[in-house]
Design a protein around this motif. Structure first.
Motif, PDB file in Angstrom:
ATOM      1  N   ARG A 139     -46.096   1.485  24.471  1.00  0.00           N
ATOM      2  CA  ARG A 139     -46.389   2.596  23.563  1.00  0.00           C
ATOM      3  C   ARG A 139     -47.879   2.749  23.314  1.00  0.00           C
ATOM      4  O   ARG A 139     -48.407   3.870  23.297  1.00  0.00           O
ATOM      5  N   GLY A 143     -49.968   5.949  24.528  1.00  0.00           N
ATOM      6  CA  GLY A 143     -50.601   6.709  23.455  1.00  0.00           C
ATOM      7  C   GLY A 143     -52.103   6.803  23.610  1.00  0.00           C
ATOM      8  O   GLY A 143     -52.694   7.871  23.403  1.00  0.00           O
ATOM      9  N   THR A 337     -47.017  23.589  20.591  1.00  0.00           N
ATOM     10  CA  THR A 337     -46.053  22.620  21.110  1.00  0.00           C
ATOM     11  C   THR A 337     -45.267  23.164  22.306  1.00  0.00           C
ATOM     12  O   THR A 337     -44.638  22.385  23.027  1.00  0.00           O
ATOM     13  N   CYS A 376     -53.519  18.167  18.477  1.00  0.00           N
ATOM     14  CA  CYS A 376     -52.270  17.719  17.840  1.00  0.00           C
ATOM     15  C   CYS A 376     -51.069  18.403  18.477  1.00  0.00           C
ATOM     16  O   CYS A 376     -50.056  17.758  18.786  1.00  0.00           O
ATOM     17  N   THR A 380     -47.672  16.787  20.550  1.00  0.00           N
ATOM     18  CA  THR A 380     -46.505  16.692  19.681  1.00  0.00           C
ATOM     19  C   THR A 380     -45.200  16.908  20.450  1.00  0.00           C
ATOM     20  O   THR A 380     -45.051  17.902  21.158  1.00  0.00           O
ATOM     21  N   TYR A 404     -42.910   9.437  23.490  1.00  0.00           N
ATOM     22  CA  TYR A 404     -42.956  10.105  22.187  1.00  0.00           C
ATOM     23  C   TYR A 404     -43.390   9.137  21.087  1.00  0.00           C
ATOM     24  O   TYR A 404     -44.239   9.452  20.251  1.00  0.00           O
ATOM     25  N   ARG A 405     -42.800   7.946  21.081  1.00  0.00           N
ATOM     26  CA  ARG A 405     -43.128   6.961  20.054  1.00  0.00           C
ATOM     27  C   ARG A 405     -44.569   6.485  20.192  1.00  0.00           C
ATOM     28  O   ARG A 405     -45.222   6.150  19.203  1.00  0.00           O
ATOM     29  N   VAL A 408     -47.097   9.177  18.540  1.00  0.00           N
ATOM     30  CA  VAL A 408     -46.976   9.522  17.112  1.00  0.00           C
ATOM     31  C   VAL A 408     -48.136   8.994  16.267  1.00  0.00           C
ATOM     32  O   VAL A 408     -48.716   9.743  15.464  1.00  0.00           O
ATOM     33  N   PRO A 409     -48.535   7.711  16.391  1.00  0.00           N
ATOM     34  CA  PRO A 409     -49.672   7.246  15.574  1.00  0.00           C
ATOM     35  C   PRO A 409     -50.958   8.014  15.848  1.00  0.00           C
ATOM     36  O   PRO A 409     -51.758   8.256  14.927  1.00  0.00           O
ATOM     37  N   ILE A 411     -51.155  11.153  16.820  1.00  0.00           N
ATOM     38  CA  ILE A 411     -51.029  12.459  16.174  1.00  0.00           C
ATOM     39  C   ILE A 411     -51.425  12.342  14.711  1.00  0.00           C
ATOM     40  O   ILE A 411     -52.119  13.217  14.163  1.00  0.00           O
ATOM     41  N   GLY A 412     -50.993  11.255  14.062  1.00  0.00           N
ATOM     42  CA  GLY A 412     -51.387  11.021  12.674  1.00  0.00           C
ATOM     43  C   GLY A 412     -52.892  10.919  12.510  1.00  0.00           C
ATOM     44  O   GLY A 412     -53.470  11.450  11.546  1.00  0.00           O
TER      45      GLY A 412
END
Length: 438
Positions: A139, A143, A337, A376, A380, A404-405, A408-409, A411-412
């Motif tokens: 991940r 990412g 998106t 972003c 997403t 996807y997982r 996510v961080p 994107i935050g």
């Protein structure tokens, strides 16, 4: 027929064509032609043709193919690979060093070619096998690649920033100044996050064992290989920030310098040059069609009375002008998106920028917000475009859910950067204000 009803029909026709699978550029063109014929007759078609030609004659757009060509030459001659290898050597001993080097490589490649697709694919093809081989958490590996590749939206010379400057009618140089610090801020947030995760759980991002770590001589040799490529960055950005060249002139210098560096390193060959030119022509053909077709759609919409509708809508927004800004950011995030970045920008900015100007906001600051927001959106799930690039380069054993997982961080962190720039506009406006006073 009322303006409101015609507007509803206009966008219903557009999105209906998109749902049928038609490409965005042709959906925009067909919608514009149909409504022109229905409302004003065939005599007005020549106005659309004239607007298409005029849109492609905008001087600032000349920089786009030159920057894309610069990046393609560096990628296809293997010079971009050397940049990653140098970062790999220098960060190998750090916990999370490969992921940090990946973000660094994404930042440097962003400064070279300004393309999110090129950044993601180029870095990913080099970095992902290296991180998986060293036992990195899938991940974090995925990412860091997906997020690092998108830094091309902010770090000059961003191609998408050129498009925004052309649509908004703002100085491209000032927009580059404004996006530079937010770009570095976002890269810094990525590095801090990776470093913290590695410190809290070393098994996620293991460092290379001391016995296999590169020596100091290896580091010196690796650094020597990237002196000339890094010189291109300083030449291009230094010319822009120093006021010596315009962004368009800097693009020409960058493209020529890429050829010279490839020649000096004995990497320039006809197959590599041919591939770089073909990919540049292919991408510019897509961008050119979008520019021309969106111009047709925007002209029809404006002729229907869009400014009047927009003014009426603004009056009903809560929280005043800031509420309008938030609504625009949400719409960009949602549309991004499932829509290509260039198409999204050309579709929304001709409508949004006049509103921003009417409300008294700085269009350059707003442009930085849009660039961050589009990052972003493209990251997403489930339809962010960069996720499809990642799916293309990841091995089958890495599931789509893992991708996807993994993002996510990040994107935050992108949303954190977006909020910071919204609350503290000086993050974006300080540098252009200082440099343009000189």
């Amino acid at each position: 027929m009322s303006i409101g009803l015609i507007t509803v029909l206009l966008f219903t026709c557009l999105f209906g064509l998109l749902l049928l699978g038609l490409q965005i550029s042709f959906a925009l063109l067909i919608t514009g032609i149909l409504f022109t014929l229905a409302l004003w007759g065939p005599k007005h078609l020549f106005v659309l043709a004239s607007s298409m030609q005029g849109s492609l004659s905008t001087e600032v757009y000349i920089a786009i193919p030159l920057f894309i060509l610069m990046g393609n030459i560096l990628a296809h001659t293997g010079i971009a690979d050397e940049l990653f290898q140098a970062l790999y050597v220098w960060t190998a001993r750090l916990k999370g060093g490969l992921a940090m080097g990946t973000v660094g490589a994404g930042t440097i490649l962003a400064a070279m070619c300004g393309s999110s697709e090129a950044g993601t694919l180029t870095v990913g093809l080099m970095a992902l096998p290296a991180m998986l081989k060293r036992g990195y958490d899938e991940r974090i590996a995925v990412g860091s690649i997906a997020a690092g590749g998108l830094l091309g939206f902010l770090i000059p010379p961003s191609v998408i920033a050129i498009v925004y400057a052309g649509i908004a009618g703002v100085s491209l140089g000032k927009l580059y100044f404004a996006s530079f610090i937010p770009g570095l801020l976002l890269a810094g947030l990525y590095l801090v996050y990776i470093g913290l995760r590695a410190a809290l759980n070393p098994k996620l991002c293991p460092a290379i064992p001391p016995d296999n770590a590169p020596t100091f001589d290896d580091k010196v040799k690796a650094l020597g290989k990237v002196v000339l490529p890094l010189g291109i960055i300083f030449l291009v950005l230094g010319g822009i920030y120093g006021g010596v060249t315009t962004p368009t002139e800097a693009a020409g210098v960058g493209a020529a310098s890429a050829f010279v560096v490839a020649l000096l390193k004995r990497r320039l060959s006809w197959p590599a040059t041919r591939q770089a030119l073909l990919e540049t022509f292919k991408l510019m053909g897509m961008i050119g069609w979008i520019i021309a077709c969106v111009t047709v759609f925007s002209n029809v919409y404006n002729a229907l009375g869009a400014p009047k509708i927009i003014n009426e809508m603004i009056a009903y927004f809560p929280a005043g002008g800031f509420g309008v800004i938030i609504f625009m950011q949400l719409s960009i995030f949602l549309l991004g998106t499932f829509m290509d970045d260039f198409a999204l920008l050309f579709l929304t900015m001709p409508i949004y920028v006049p509103i921003i100007n009417r409300l008294g906001f700085d269009p350059i600051w707003f442009g930085v917000l849009i660039l961050i927001n589009m990052q972003c959106a493209l990251l997403t799930p489930p339809y962010g475009f960069n996720l499809f690039y990642m799916r293309a380069i990841t091995p089958p054993r890495i599931s789509t859910l893992t991708i996807y997982r993994g993002v996510v961080p990040f994107i935050g962190l992108q949303l954190t950067c977006l909020v910071l720039v919204m609350i503290f506009p000086e993050i974006a406006t300080w540098l252009p204000g200082v440099l343009t006073k000189k």
